[in-house]
Write a protein that holds these residues in place. Structure first.
Motif, PDB file in Angstrom:
ATOM      1  N   GLU A   1       6.598   5.539   9.337  1.00 25.18           N
ATOM      2  CA  GLU A   1       6.449   5.386   7.890  1.00 25.18           C
ATOM      3  C   GLU A   1       6.127   6.762   7.329  1.00 25.18           C
ATOM      4  OE1 GLU A   1       3.367   2.469   7.340  1.00 25.18           O
ATOM      5  OE2 GLU A   1       4.210   1.131   8.832  1.00 25.18           O
TER       6      GLU A   1
ATOM      7  N   HIS B   1       0.945   5.276   1.336  1.00 23.30           N
ATOM      8  CA  HIS B   1       0.370   6.150   2.356  1.00 23.30           C
ATOM      9  C   HIS B   1       0.272   7.601   1.893  1.00 23.30           C
ATOM     10  CE1 HIS B   1       0.269   3.422   5.808  1.00 23.30           C
ATOM     11  NE2 HIS B   1       1.326   2.844   5.272  1.00 23.30           N
TER      12      HIS B   1
ATOM     13  N   HIS C   1       0.816  -1.216   0.000  1.00 26.48           N
ATOM     14  CA  HIS C   1       0.000   0.000   0.000  1.00 26.48           C
ATOM     15  C   HIS C   1       0.850   1.267   0.000  1.00 26.48           C
ATOM     16  CE1 HIS C   1       0.513  -1.407   4.211  1.00 26.48           C
ATOM     17  NE2 HIS C   1       0.876  -0.161   4.398  1.00 26.48           N
TER      18      HIS C   1
ATOM     19  N   HIS D   1       4.861   0.411   0.487  1.00 23.34           N
ATOM     20  CA  HIS D   1       5.580  -0.742   1.022  1.00 23.34           C
ATOM     21  C   HIS D   1       4.669  -1.959   1.155  1.00 23.34           C
ATOM     22  CE1 HIS D   1       4.841   1.641   4.965  1.00 23.34           C
ATOM     23  NE2 HIS D   1       3.769   0.987   4.615  1.00 23.34           N
TER      24      HIS D   1
ATOM     25  N   TYR E   1       9.022  -4.805   6.033  1.00 22.60           N
ATOM     26  CA  TYR E   1       8.565  -4.443   4.701  1.00 22.60           C
ATOM     27  C   TYR E   1       9.533  -5.029   3.685  1.00 22.60           C
ATOM     28  CZ  TYR E   1       5.422  -1.183   6.962  1.00 22.60           C
ATOM     29  OH  TYR E   1       4.425  -0.638   7.739  1.00 22.60           O
TER      30      TYR E   1
HETATM   31 FE   FE2 Z   1       2.034   0.997   5.863  1.00 23.69          FE
END
Ligand code: FE2
Length: 180
Positions: free
Chosen positions: A112, A82, A80, A118, A97
């Motif tokens: 993150e 962000h 996904h 990641h 990750y």
């Molecule tokens: Fe994440």
């Protein structure tokens, strides 16, 4: 006049005497988040057979949420991207990750950055992973080339919890205590 730090503690033990500001949101306090909250109960909202979350704060007004994520499977959880930053503290198990060298072990903190894409991976031998996540904004599920295949944000979390609490007998309104 002596400084605040020089005064005896009991002289300072006076609550604020004025009313709080109007329209302020009420506090939220959950006791035992690091131990009792990790146990199985009806607050865990299943996303799949092996992935659940437990809300602590669903901040609809500011577009973020704080929750516990529980994963009882090894392998890839999701890939996904962000839109906002994420703070994570691993309470149980470990994960990493595919894009990074480091492993988030029990007791670790990870940040993150907004914009990162990641792929969350839970290694073999981890029966249960539980992580405290503060997720700002939303994230888009993507394929390895970045093509969007789905999304998640505080509103999908609210809806999932509302639906599950209704079905499980707690009632749809049960989720309201977590929403600000
Ligand atoms: Fe994440």
């Amino acid at each position: 006049m002596s400084s605040v730090l020089e005064r005896k503690p009991d002289e300072l033990a006076v609550p604020y005497q004025l009313p709080q500001v109007p329209f302020m949101s009420p506090d939220i306090v959950h006791l035992g988040v690091l131990d009792k909250w990790l146990e199985d109960d009806k607050l865990w909202v299943p996303m799949t057979q092996t992935v659940s979350f437990k809300p602590l704060l669903l901040c609809a007004s500011q577009g973020y949420y704080v929750n516990l994520l529980r994963v009882r499977q090894s392998g890839v959880l999701s890939r996904h991207r962000h839109t906002g930053p994420v703070h994570a503290i691993v309470l149980k198990g470990r994960w990493y990750y595919l894009e990074h060298e480091w492993v988030a072990e029990e007791g670790s903190y990870a940040h993150e950055p907004a914009g990162e894409t990641h792929t969350l991976f839970v290694p073999e031998g981890v029966d249960e992973m539980i992580t405290w996540f503060h997720v700002t904004g939303g994230y888009t599920y993507v394929d390895p080339q970045g093509v969007a295949v789905g999304y998640e944000d505080v509103f999908t979390k609210i809806e999932a919890a509302r639906k599950f609490y209704e079905e499980s007998g707690l009632g749809a309104d049960y989720v309201k205590q977590f929403i600000r």
